[in-house]
Write a protein that holds these residues in place. Structure first.
Motif, PDB file in Angstrom:
ATOM      1  N   LEU A 347     -34.002   4.466  30.457  1.00 35.50           N
ATOM      2  CA  LEU A 347     -33.295   3.211  30.745  1.00 35.50           C
ATOM      3  C   LEU A 347     -33.298   2.928  32.245  1.00 35.50           C
ATOM      4  CD1 LEU A 347     -31.653   0.868  29.576  1.00 35.50           C
ATOM      5  CD2 LEU A 347     -29.607   2.305  29.765  1.00 35.50           C
ATOM      6  N   GLN A 348     -33.175   3.973  33.047  1.00 36.70           N
ATOM      7  CA  GLN A 348     -33.210   3.800  34.495  1.00 36.70           C
ATOM      8  C   GLN A 348     -34.566   3.228  34.938  1.00 36.70           C
ATOM      9  OE1 GLN A 348     -32.145   7.229  37.049  1.00 36.70           O
ATOM     10  NE2 GLN A 348     -34.017   6.737  38.181  1.00 36.70           N
ATOM     11  N   GLN A 349     -35.655   3.718  34.351  1.00 38.82           N
ATOM     12  CA  GLN A 349     -36.974   3.172  34.676  1.00 38.82           C
ATOM     13  C   GLN A 349     -37.055   1.689  34.335  1.00 38.82           C
ATOM     14  OE1 GLN A 349     -39.149   6.711  32.674  1.00 38.82           O
ATOM     15  NE2 GLN A 349     -40.733   5.679  33.857  1.00 38.82           N
ATOM     16  N   VAL A 350     -36.560   1.331  33.153  1.00 41.27           N
ATOM     17  CA  VAL A 350     -36.602  -0.070  32.726  1.00 41.27           C
ATOM     18  C   VAL A 350     -35.864  -0.944  33.735  1.00 41.27           C
ATOM     19  CG1 VAL A 350     -35.850  -1.699  30.950  1.00 41.27           C
ATOM     20  CG2 VAL A 350     -36.872   0.494  30.281  1.00 41.27           C
ATOM     21  N   ARG A 351     -34.712  -0.486  34.174  1.00 39.75           N
ATOM     22  CA  ARG A 351     -33.918  -1.297  35.107  1.00 39.75           C
ATOM     23  C   ARG A 351     -34.616  -1.434  36.457  1.00 39.75           C
ATOM     24  NH1 ARG A 351     -28.423   1.367  32.705  1.00 39.75           N
ATOM     25  NH2 ARG A 351     -27.930  -0.332  31.251  1.00 39.75           N
ATOM     26  N   PHE A 352     -35.238  -0.354  36.931  1.00 40.48           N
ATOM     27  CA  PHE A 352     -35.941  -0.512  38.198  1.00 40.48           C
ATOM     28  C   PHE A 352     -37.181  -1.395  38.035  1.00 40.48           C
ATOM     29  CE2 PHE A 352     -39.174   0.606  41.326  1.00 40.48           C
ATOM     30  CZ  PHE A 352     -38.486   0.222  42.477  1.00 40.48           C
ATOM     31  N   VAL A 417     -32.754  -7.788  45.643  1.00 40.13           N
ATOM     32  CA  VAL A 417     -33.057  -8.265  44.290  1.00 40.13           C
ATOM     33  C   VAL A 417     -32.137  -7.585  43.279  1.00 40.13           C
ATOM     34  CG1 VAL A 417     -34.829  -8.381  42.490  1.00 40.13           C
ATOM     35  CG2 VAL A 417     -35.450  -8.780  44.891  1.00 40.13           C
ATOM     36  N   ALA A 418     -31.896  -6.293  43.460  1.00 40.49           N
ATOM     37  CA  ALA A 418     -31.010  -5.554  42.553  1.00 40.49           C
ATOM     38  C   ALA A 418     -29.602  -6.146  42.572  1.00 40.49           C
ATOM     39  CB  ALA A 418     -30.982  -4.080  42.940  1.00 40.49           C
ATOM     40  N   GLN A 419     -29.139  -6.527  43.740  1.00 36.54           N
ATOM     41  CA  GLN A 419     -27.810  -7.137  43.838  1.00 36.54           C
ATOM     42  C   GLN A 419     -27.752  -8.457  43.084  1.00 36.54           C
ATOM     43  OE1 GLN A 419     -27.177  -7.333  48.079  1.00 36.54           O
ATOM     44  NE2 GLN A 419     -27.012  -5.098  48.285  1.00 36.54           N
ATOM     45  N   LEU A 420     -28.820  -9.240  43.172  1.00 39.60           N
ATOM     46  CA  LEU A 420     -28.873 -10.495  42.407  1.00 39.60           C
ATOM     47  C   LEU A 420     -28.800 -10.213  40.913  1.00 39.60           C
ATOM     48  CD1 LEU A 420     -29.437 -13.561  42.019  1.00 39.60           C
ATOM     49  CD2 LEU A 420     -31.886 -12.978  42.066  1.00 39.60           C
ATOM     50  N   TYR A 430     -28.375  -2.071  38.280  1.00 40.05           N
ATOM     51  CA  TYR A 430     -29.613  -2.306  39.030  1.00 40.05           C
ATOM     52  C   TYR A 430     -29.555  -1.698  40.427  1.00 40.05           C
ATOM     53  CZ  TYR A 430     -31.249  -5.289  35.272  1.00 40.05           C
ATOM     54  OH  TYR A 430     -31.682  -5.756  34.050  1.00 40.05           O
ATOM     55  N   THR A 431     -28.420  -1.827  41.109  1.00 41.70           N
ATOM     56  CA  THR A 431     -28.314  -1.199  42.434  1.00 41.70           C
ATOM     57  C   THR A 431     -28.321   0.317  42.303  1.00 41.70           C
ATOM     58  OG1 THR A 431     -25.913  -1.519  42.297  1.00 41.70           O
ATOM     59  CG2 THR A 431     -27.162  -3.121  43.569  1.00 41.70           C
ATOM     60  N   GLN A 432     -27.725   0.852  41.231  1.00 38.65           N
ATOM     61  CA  GLN A 432     -27.738   2.300  41.018  1.00 38.65           C
ATOM     62  C   GLN A 432     -29.159   2.810  40.770  1.00 38.65           C
ATOM     63  OE1 GLN A 432     -24.994   2.720  37.753  1.00 38.65           O
ATOM     64  NE2 GLN A 432     -23.177   2.603  39.061  1.00 38.65           N
ATOM     65  N   ALA A 433     -29.899   2.107  39.910  1.00 31.95           N
ATOM     66  CA  ALA A 433     -31.275   2.516  39.615  1.00 31.95           C
ATOM     67  C   ALA A 433     -32.138   2.451  40.870  1.00 31.95           C
ATOM     68  CB  ALA A 433     -31.859   1.626  38.516  1.00 31.95           C
ATOM     69  N   THR A 434     -31.953   1.412  41.670  1.00 34.99           N
ATOM     70  CA  THR A 434     -32.733   1.248  42.888  1.00 34.99           C
ATOM     71  C   THR A 434     -32.407   2.344  43.896  1.00 34.99           C
ATOM     72  OG1 THR A 434     -32.801  -1.138  42.506  1.00 34.99           O
ATOM     73  CG2 THR A 434     -33.347  -0.382  44.720  1.00 34.99           C
ATOM     74  N   ILE A 436     -31.448   5.379  43.200  1.00 35.80           N
ATOM     75  CA  ILE A 436     -32.066   6.625  42.716  1.00 35.80           C
ATOM     76  C   ILE A 436     -33.554   6.656  43.067  1.00 35.80           C
ATOM     77  CG2 ILE A 436     -32.741   7.856  40.607  1.00 35.80           C
ATOM     78  CD1 ILE A 436     -30.006   6.942  39.434  1.00 35.80           C
ATOM     79  N   GLU A 437     -34.235   5.531  42.904  1.00 36.48           N
ATOM     80  CA  GLU A 437     -35.667   5.504  43.210  1.00 36.48           C
ATOM     81  C   GLU A 437     -35.917   5.604  44.718  1.00 36.48           C
ATOM     82  OE1 GLU A 437     -37.549   5.999  40.843  1.00 36.48           O
ATOM     83  OE2 GLU A 437     -36.174   5.477  39.219  1.00 36.48           O
ATOM     84  N   LEU A 438     -35.037   5.032  45.522  1.00 39.83           N
ATOM     85  CA  LEU A 438     -35.184   5.139  46.979  1.00 39.83           C
ATOM     86  C   LEU A 438     -35.118   6.595  47.424  1.00 39.83           C
ATOM     87  CD1 LEU A 438     -35.361   4.024  49.849  1.00 39.83           C
ATOM     88  CD2 LEU A 438     -32.887   3.592  49.769  1.00 39.83           C
ATOM     89  N   GLU A 439     -34.284   7.394  46.779  1.00 45.59           N
ATOM     90  CA  GLU A 439     -34.198   8.817  47.140  1.00 45.59           C
ATOM     91  C   GLU A 439     -35.534   9.525  46.895  1.00 45.59           C
ATOM     92  OE1 GLU A 439     -31.684  10.336  48.789  1.00 45.59           O
ATOM     93  OE2 GLU A 439     -31.043   8.234  48.917  1.00 45.59           O
ATOM     94  N   LYS A 440     -36.289   9.095  45.890  1.00 43.59           N
ATOM     95  CA  LYS A 440     -37.613   9.683  45.652  1.00 43.59           C
ATOM     96  C   LYS A 440     -38.572   9.350  46.790  1.00 43.59           C
ATOM     97  CE  LYS A 440     -37.476   9.264  40.574  1.00 43.59           C
ATOM     98  NZ  LYS A 440     -38.173   8.619  39.427  1.00 43.59           N
ATOM     99  N   VAL A 441     -38.439   8.144  47.323  1.00 41.62           N
ATOM    100  CA  VAL A 441     -39.283   7.757  48.459  1.00 41.62           C
ATOM    101  C   VAL A 441     -38.959   8.633  49.666  1.00 41.62           C
ATOM    102  CG1 VAL A 441     -39.803   5.909  50.104  1.00 41.62           C
ATOM    103  CG2 VAL A 441     -39.617   5.399  47.665  1.00 41.62           C
ATOM    104  N   LYS A 442     -37.687   8.884  49.895  1.00 41.74           N
ATOM    105  CA  LYS A 442     -37.266   9.699  51.042  1.00 41.74           C
ATOM    106  C   LYS A 442     -37.571  11.179  50.836  1.00 41.74           C
ATOM    107  CE  LYS A 442     -33.402   6.633  52.290  1.00 41.74           C
ATOM    108  NZ  LYS A 442     -31.921   6.529  52.377  1.00 41.74           N
TER     109      LYS A 442
END
Length: 523
Positions: A347-352, A417-420, A430-434, A436-442
């Motif tokens: 579900l997290q993937q779908v939201r991102f 976009v997530a905030q919108l 959406y902000t939570q999923a985003t 989580i994905e940002l932490e993978k980038v870091k």
């Protein structure tokens, strides 16, 4: 004057426009190999009580009898979509006699790819055509490449969303013309940023040695203590040259700037003769080896990480449907099966993905030249093979950037976009999923590919055993819960009806198969 991302976000945040934002619809197609408990491919054909693979709306097969494909209907609620996928999988588990669904993209141990059975679709002309197409894939690329599993994510915005965007732009053209143009703008941005998908979700940095079948390849594989082949920084070998590729397609340069150019390019590709494939032969000693000797037998053979789509009528080619009625939705095809999710996608993937694709729809999207397309593909290839390499540099509009640098810049806009979307959906998902994905980038160690490398290389886990344990766990869990969206009776009725529908198609055939094919390609 070009409308900026900020302009769109500001306008769409107005209370009267939020309902248009929340009209996203989705569908998931999940592929999964049937395996027995020792990890080998099942040698059983597609089960009769699962319905007809030709006509069942939810359960079919892809390349092989053993490669199942589960298809969810179009839904506006992401949780409903995943519940439907679980129901379809549960029903399947109840009818495959203890077999398991392999939870990885790359196939399990296969000692001989000639033993992989082609999918069968009955005696109708269209059913025979589907099998001959697969025979062509086998003769062109080998069966092993074709039993790699993936996730296809179908996505669309509501008509009211596009009407709102059109009003913001001050555009007065026909709405469907506008919608098609904007979906192609989304596709161009997706192709520019497609490297993000295998980085975040690539789950195939390791393969079983049997996958190569002693075939020549150029990748600098290492071997784990347990004998698995891997690339230290790879994210998705499924999306590399080991996956479904066609070198003859590299010169096609399909144009994604507008609908007419795209359709023209696809039609030209279908009629372009390949000397290599012509040498295979088409019908030899009364048996079809492929549908034709062209670079593409049919449109489905065109490899692409994203496709513009329109539901086609019976007998209608995909490009004809697009040409006649425009783009209806897009299909994202760059997703590995997520081994850490019982449905292959979380579900997290779908939201991102909602955030990512909405960004692609709203961000400025320049026309794409052949040179730009090659640049985007190079970025993708680099991330697929060494996306977690700290030395990796990507080309962002001729600026050399690290993945962390570019990714962090992009996430600043993704968060907006997530905030919108959270405002429109009255949530924080959406902000939570985003985040989580940002932490993978870091931190690349948080990516699924890094976790798999850690298990196989650092912890010396036997990957096939781990996959079987996960498959058994997912089977037991799904059989232990009740149906959530569909019922057992609904899915049984769908299976029965699918057999009736297949029989009706077979009885309606009036042409012999040779004439049917000649007529199909004449148009």
């Amino acid at each position: 004057m070009t409308t900026t991302l900020t302009d769109y976000l500001t306008a769409l945040s107005a209370p009267e426009n939020l309902s248009a934002v929340s009209g996203i619809k989705r569908g998931i197609e999940r592929e999964a190999l049937r395996v027995v408990k020792e990890g080998r491919l099942s040698d059983m054909p597609h089960r009769q009580n699962l319905g007809s693979a030709l006509t069942h709306p939810f359960i079919t097969t892809d390349y092989s009898e053993t490669l199942l494909e589960f298809i969810t209907p179009v839904e506006a609620d992401a949780e409903t979509t995943l519940a439907q996928l679980k129901d379809i999988q549960r029903y399947t588990y109840e009818h495959i006699e203890g077999e398991l669904l392999w939870p990885l993209s790359m196939p399990c141990f296969v000692d001989d790819d000639d033993k992989i059975p082609l999918a069968q679709y009955g005696s109708s002309n269209i059913g025979k055509m589907k099998t001959v197409y697969r025979q062509g894939l086998k003769n062109r690329y080998g069966s092993m490449m074709q039993v790699i599993a993936g996730i296809h994510f179908n996505f669309s915005f509501s008509e009211s969303f596009w009407k709102t965007i059109q009003q913001i732009d001050g555009d007065t053209r026909d709405l469907q013309t506008f919608i098609s143009e904007r979906y192609f703008a989304l596709i161009r941005n997706y192709k520019r940023l497609c490297w993000m998908i295998p980085y975040l979700y690539g789950s195939s940095p390791v393969i079983c040695g049997s996958f190569l079948q002693n075939k020549p390849q150029q990748l600098p594989f290492k071997r784990s203590e347990n004998g698995y082949l891997y690339l230290e920084y790879a994210t998705s070998l499924r999306m590399s040259d080991l996956g479904y590729t066609n070198s003859a397609q590299s010169s096609l340069n399909i144009c994604y700037n507008d609908l007419d150019s795209y359709v023209t390019g696809v039609k030209e590709a279908i009629s372009l003769v390949s000397d290599e494939f012509e040498n295979i032969g088409v019908k030899v000693d009364g048996q079809y080896r492929q549908l034709n000797g062209n670079v593409l037998q049919i449109e489905n053979e065109l490899y692409a990480p994203i496709r513009p789509k329109r539901v086609a009528n019976s007998g209608e080619k995909p490009s004809e449907a697009l040409k006649e009625r425009g783009v209806e939705y897009i299909e994202v095809r760059a997703l590995d099966v997520n081994p850490f999710s019982d449905t292959g996608i979380s579900l997290q993937q779908v939201r991102f993905l909602d955030v990512f694709l909405t960004y692609c729809a709203l961000a400025p999207s320049a026309a794409m030249t052949a040179e730009l397309q090659k640049r985007y593909e190079h970025n993708m290839d680099e991330v697929v093979l060494r996306g977690r390499d700290p030395e990796l540099r990507l080309n962002d509009d001729n600026q050399c950037k690290s993945l962390v640098e570019w990714g962090t810049e992009l996430f600043t806009e993704f968060e907006q976009v997530a905030q919108l979307l959270d405002t429109a959906y009255h949530s924080e998902h959406y902000t939570q999923a985003t985040s989580i994905e940002l932490e993978k980038v870091k931190n690349s160690s948080l990516t699924p590919s890094a976790k798999i490398i850690a298990l196989v290389v650092e912890q010396n886990v036997k990957f096939a055993e781990l996959a079987l344990e996960l498959a058994e766990q997912y089977r037991n869990e799904q059989l232990s819960i009740d149906y959530q969206n569909f019922s057992y009776e609904q899915l049984t009725n769908a299976a029965v009806k699918s057999h009736e529908d297949q029989k009706a198609i077979e009885q309606a055939d009036e042409l012999d198969f040779d004439s049917f094919l000649a007529n199909y390609f004449a148009h």
